[in-house]
Design a protein around this motif. Structure first.
Motif, PDB file in Angstrom:
ATOM      1  N   UNK A 242       0.710  -1.255  -0.007  1.00 31.64           N
ATOM      2  CA  UNK A 242       0.092   0.104   0.058  1.00 31.64           C
ATOM      3  C   UNK A 242       0.903   1.477   0.117  1.00 31.64           C
ATOM      4  N   UNK A 243       0.606   2.277  -0.994  1.00 33.24           N
ATOM      5  CA  UNK A 243       1.267   3.461  -1.215  1.00 33.24           C
ATOM      6  C   UNK A 243       2.707   3.466  -1.795  1.00 33.24           C
ATOM      7  N   UNK A 244       3.166   2.288  -1.771  1.00 32.35           N
ATOM      8  CA  UNK A 244       4.514   2.027  -2.176  1.00 32.35           C
ATOM      9  C   UNK A 244       4.561   2.775  -3.634  1.00 32.35           C
ATOM     10  N   UNK A 245       3.746   2.572  -4.691  1.00 31.40           N
ATOM     11  CA  UNK A 245       4.037   3.086  -5.917  1.00 31.40           C
ATOM     12  C   UNK A 245       3.700   4.584  -6.015  1.00 31.40           C
ATOM     13  N   UNK A 246       2.949   4.975  -5.280  1.00 32.67           N
ATOM     14  CA  UNK A 246       2.921   6.440  -5.221  1.00 32.67           C
ATOM     15  C   UNK A 246       4.096   7.093  -4.467  1.00 32.67           C
ATOM     16  N   UNK A 247       4.717   6.714  -3.685  1.00 28.78           N
ATOM     17  CA  UNK A 247       6.009   6.995  -3.147  1.00 28.78           C
ATOM     18  C   UNK A 247       7.023   6.783  -4.389  1.00 28.78           C
TER      19      UNK A 247
END
Length: 320
Positions: A242-247
């Motif tokens: 979760x949220x790793x791609x956005x980071x």
């Protein structure tokens, strides 16, 4: 927490992680809860002649409607020189309202220090400076002015008929050096891409590798510059982290890379890493981007971020 506050908090966390990945030991956390950080900036990392410490505090409204509150600390920085540098930082904020600007600020300061080292004699040995040294900061703490109308993101349709012929051959794929922490292993893979079809081709090729296909997560992000519309086509995928791609995409935005995709494979080792997993994802991604010369100079980054803010998110995610 209000939705707006939650969004700002997430963007701040992404920027903080990206800055830590980019600058390593130069980046220091003063107060994590209060979002106060300090970064030591030099004209030359190996042989510094001039050094300055930038301390920033991120208000809850940043980056949406308020700038960071900052302090410039250096015994040699006085008078007109301090005023000129402060004006430069505030000008960067005005030109990039609503955007994450810490990277631009740091590299602007570094550019000023490099110019200073070329024009003047070596500066004071800042390494000997103690934390107890009295630094006049009455004029340092500056809140940049806030224009009434923040810049609004513009939505552009990306048509299938691009002016530049799409290259449909499988691009070369490079693999970075793995990072291992508590039995979890992270490895970045990089490929140049100029169209969404190539993104799918790269993913398909990577998944032919049984080791990569067996990874717990394969996080990816890409940025494609559309010359005809002067905007970016970009997207990301968490693949369960979760949220790793956005980071990861945020790191690529800060570094202002273009026409490239990065995939980070993580093999989970059974021990929870907490926030450190995002640090490792960003670190191995940054390492391969630097190794393959995808990072632009600070001056180019500043110009590009100032002019090319239009972004179109690709809704055509590939399935795997």
């Amino acid at each position: 927490m209000a939705e707006g506050d939650a969004g700002s908090d997430q963007r701040q966390n992404e920027e903080i992680e990206a800055m830590a990945a980019i600058y390593g030991e130069e980046w220091c956390v003063i107060d994590d809860c209060a979002k106060i950080f300090c970064i030591r900036i030099s004209d030359d990392i190996d042989d510094p002649k001039w050094t300055l410490c930038l301390q920033v505090m991120l208000p809850s409204e940043y980056p949406g409607t308020a700038p960071p509150i900052y302090q410039l600390n250096a015994p040699w920085l006085k008078g007109q020189e301090r005023a000129d540098l402060s004006n430069s930082l505030e000008e960067i904020y005005i030109q990039n309202i609503g955007e994450s600007i810490l990277y631009l600020w740091v590299e602007k300061i570094r550019d000023v220090l490099i110019q200073k080292s070329q024009l003047t004699e070596p500066g004071p040995d800042v390494k000997k400076k103690t934390e107890e040294e009295d630094v006049e900061c009455e004029d340092d703490l500056i809140l940049a002015c806030q224009p009434e109308n923040p810049v609004k993101a513009l939505d552009f349709d990306i048509t299938e008929n691009r002016t530049v012929t799409e290259i449909e051959e499988l691009p070369p794929i490079d693999h970075g050096i793995p990072i291992t922490d508590r039995r979890s292993t992270f490895q970045a893979h990089l490929a140049p891409v100029v169209c969404p079809k190539q993104v799918k081709m790269v993913l398909s090729k990577l998944y032919e590798n049984k080791k990569i296909a067996s990874a717990t997560h394969n996080i990816y992000a890409y940025r494609i510059y559309c010359e005809d519309k002067q905007t970016f086509l970009q997207d990301c995928e968490d693949d369960g982290e979760t949220a790793a791609g956005g980071r990861l995409l945020h790191l690529m935005e800060i570094l202002n890379v273009r026409n490239v995709m990065v995939v980070v494979s993580r093999w989970y080792g059974g021990i929870l890493l907490g926030p450190d997993r995002f640090k490792h994802i960003n670190n191995c991604a940054r390492n391969i981007l630097v190794e393959k010369n995808y990072t632009s100079s600070p001056e180019e980054s500043s110009k590009a971020l100032g002019k090319n803010k239009k972004v179109r998110k690709d809704k055509k995610r590939s399935e795997h």
